[in-house]
Design an enzyme around this catalytic site. Structure first.
Site, PDB file in Angstrom:
ATOM      1  N   TYR A   1      88.970  72.335 -30.322  1.00  0.00           N
ATOM      2  CA  TYR A   1      88.871  70.972 -31.002  1.00  0.00           C
ATOM      3  C   TYR A   1      89.463  70.951 -31.866  1.00  0.00           C
ATOM      4  CZ  TYR A   1      83.462  71.405 -30.672  1.00  0.00           C
ATOM      5  OH  TYR A   1      82.237  71.039 -29.698  1.00  0.00           O
TER       6      TYR A   1
ATOM      7  N   LYS B   1      88.327  83.781 -21.552  1.00  0.00           N
ATOM      8  CA  LYS B   1      88.892  83.138 -20.048  1.00  0.00           C
ATOM      9  C   LYS B   1      89.823  84.281 -19.774  1.00  0.00           C
ATOM     10  CE  LYS B   1      86.999  81.012 -16.990  1.00  0.00           C
ATOM     11  NZ  LYS B   1      85.836  81.656 -15.960  1.00  0.00           N
TER      12      LYS B   1
ATOM     13  N   ASP C   1      82.185  82.743 -18.827  1.00  0.00           N
ATOM     14  CA  ASP C   1      81.626  82.150 -17.956  1.00  0.00           C
ATOM     15  C   ASP C   1      80.552  83.622 -17.232  1.00  0.00           C
ATOM     16  OD1 ASP C   1      83.519  83.641 -16.041  1.00  0.00           O
ATOM     17  OD2 ASP C   1      83.275  82.406 -14.622  1.00  0.00           O
TER      18      ASP C   1
ATOM     19  N   ASP D   1      80.404  77.108 -29.021  1.00  0.00           N
ATOM     20  CA  ASP D   1      79.744  75.615 -28.385  1.00  0.00           C
ATOM     21  C   ASP D   1      78.659  75.482 -27.668  1.00  0.00           C
ATOM     22  OD1 ASP D   1      79.231  72.832 -29.591  1.00  0.00           O
ATOM     23  OD2 ASP D   1      79.729  72.274 -28.146  1.00  0.00           O
TER      24      ASP D   1
ATOM     25  N   ASP E   1      74.232  76.575 -27.587  1.00  0.00           N
ATOM     26  CA  ASP E   1      72.746  75.641 -26.607  1.00  0.00           C
ATOM     27  C   ASP E   1      72.456  76.284 -26.094  1.00  0.00           C
ATOM     28  OD1 ASP E   1      73.841  73.386 -28.485  1.00  0.00           O
ATOM     29  OD2 ASP E   1      73.674  72.521 -27.413  1.00  0.00           O
TER      30      ASP E   1
HETATM   31  C1  IPM Z   1      77.633  71.727 -32.557  1.00  0.00           C
HETATM   32  C2  IPM Z   1      77.856  70.261 -32.049  1.00  0.00           C
HETATM   33  C3  IPM Z   1      79.131  69.905 -32.890  1.00  0.00           C
HETATM   34  C4  IPM Z   1      79.998  70.664 -32.079  1.00  0.00           C
HETATM   35  C5  IPM Z   1      79.588  68.000 -32.445  1.00  0.00           C
HETATM   36  C6  IPM Z   1      78.112  67.293 -32.902  1.00  0.00           C
HETATM   37  C7  IPM Z   1      80.939  67.373 -33.023  1.00  0.00           C
HETATM   38  O1  IPM Z   1      77.469  70.219 -31.239  1.00  0.00           O
HETATM   39  O2  IPM Z   1      77.998  71.248 -34.642  1.00  0.00           O
HETATM   40  O3  IPM Z   1      77.167  72.707 -31.839  1.00  0.00           O
HETATM   41  O4  IPM Z   1      80.803  70.032 -30.717  1.00  0.00           O
HETATM   42  O5  IPM Z   1      80.960  70.737 -32.598  1.00  0.00           O
HETATM   43 MG    MG Z   2      76.786  72.112 -30.479  1.00  0.00          MG
END
Ligand code: IPM
Ligand code: MG
Length: 368
Positions: free
Chosen positions: A142, A192, A225, A249, A253
């Protein structure tokens, strides 16, 4: 002693709607629990861009450094898709994370019993799930340099750099081990190392920190993975997962969806202790700005409300009150209340964002 201070940054899309419900809960703590917070509010993301031409004003950044905790709603939206990278709404959030040095991002994935059937996985795979992803938040791909889109001959090349120092790995590993000690005492580290040098170093440093300081905690390693696959196969095998910024990240999710809805998942981003002993901290829901449903009263405020509960626990040492908020949420879900993201059961009409907030307030009242 002065009141604890909060900076609220509702942001874009559904951010302001869900934050309005959190504001009610904050008010409840002042009225009913005698804990008055000094609350200030400001702009972030697209909202800040519209007002100032930048996704985070310097004054807002300075204020964020001063307060005890920042609460953020969400940033981004299609309106800002074509902006230059440097002023995109997301840059506001990334600047807060970076300049506050919030290196440990705690993303719990907990499955409330009433919602076990909302998961795309079978009930027995997710019922009772309680895992914690610790995502490194201030480094890795990032932020690594060099980055950019350059020209090479007659074509363009996109470049990002994955970069981790030993100390960056060690400090987030410590956060994960400390948390594990308060939970089921197990950490699984994901990278990884089979293809990336940064992954090799990650594994080495996590192992060193473990041996030197946390040998009482059970440590395992997985390629990210394979970790993603195991998260979908049998997530309950995990307690704490520690991983880098990008893998974290994605894995968070995925873990969020195990619990039924992205609208349920809170997060805490923590840095080093400040002079008053509290960690630098920002709390935000894992979900985004959901522009498709913004302004319609459809959003689920629970992730944002649970983020405030995390603030009570990690910034203000109010673990019992955090549990009180979490129980209130559990109660309204058990009572069958559902926002639009949680539909599918027969005969259920969705409640609005503010009806959900009010129901949680009522459950809080009942807890006294
Ligand atoms: C998260 C989001 C952020 C990230 C974005 C909005 C910059 O997806 O907090 O998971 O990628 O970290
Ligand atoms: Mg995210």
């Amino acid at each position: 002693m002065s009141n604890p201070s909060l900076l609220i940054l509702p942001g874009d899309g559904i951010g302001p709607e869900v934050m309005a419900e959190v504001t009610k809960i904050i008010g409840w703590f002042g009225d009913k629990r005698g804990v008055a917070f000094d609350v200030s509010e400001d702009l972030v993301g697209g909202a800040a861009y519209d007002a100032h031409g930048a996704p985070l004003h310097d004054d807002t950044m300075a204020r964020a450094q001063e307060v005890d905790a920042v609460l953020l709603g969400a940033v981004g939206g299609p309106k800002y898709d074509n902006l230059d990278f440097s002023v995109k709404p997301e840059r506001g959030l990334l600047r807060l994370r970076k300049e506050m040095d919030l290196f440990a991002n705690l993303r719990p994935a907990q499955c409330f019993d009433a919602l076990a059937d909302f998961s795309s996985l079978k009930r027995d795979v997710v019922a009772g799930l309680d895992i914690m992803i610790v995502r490194e938040l201030t480094s890795g791909i990032y932020f690594g340099e060099p980055r950019g889109i350059i020209r090479e001959g007659n074509e363009r090349v996109g470049i990002n750099t994955q970069r981790y120092t030993e100390s960056e790995i060690a400090r987030v590993a410590r956060s994960a081990f400390e948390l594990a000690r308060k939970r089921s005492n197990r950490v699984c580290s994901m990278e990884k190392a089979n293809v990336m040098e940064s992954g090799v170093l990650w594994r080495e440093v996590v192992t060193e920190v473990h041996q030197a300081e946390y040998s009482d905690v059970e440590l395992s390693h997985m390629y990210a993975d394979a970790g993603a696959m195991q998260l979908c196969r049998w997530p309950k095998q995990f307690d704490v997962i520690v991983t880098d910024n990008l893998f974290g990240d994605m894995l968070s999710d995925a873990a969020a969806m195990l619990t039924g809805s992205l609208g349920m998942l809170p997060s805490a981003s923590l840095g080093a202790p400040m002079a008053n002993g509290r960690p630098k901290a920002l709390y935000e829901p894992v979900h985004g700005s959901a522009p498709d449903i913004a302004g319609q009263g459809k959003a689920n405020p629970i992730a944002c409300i649970l983020s405030f509960a995390m603030a009570l626990r990690y910034s203000f040492d109010m673990g019992e009150d955090a549990a009180r908020v979490e129980k209130a949420v559990e109660q309204v879900l058990a009572d069958g209340l559902r926002t639009a993201d949680l539909l599918g059961e027969e005969g259920v009409t969705p409640v609005s964002t503010s009806e959900m907030g009010d129901a949680i307030l009522a459950a809080l009242d009942a807890s006294l």
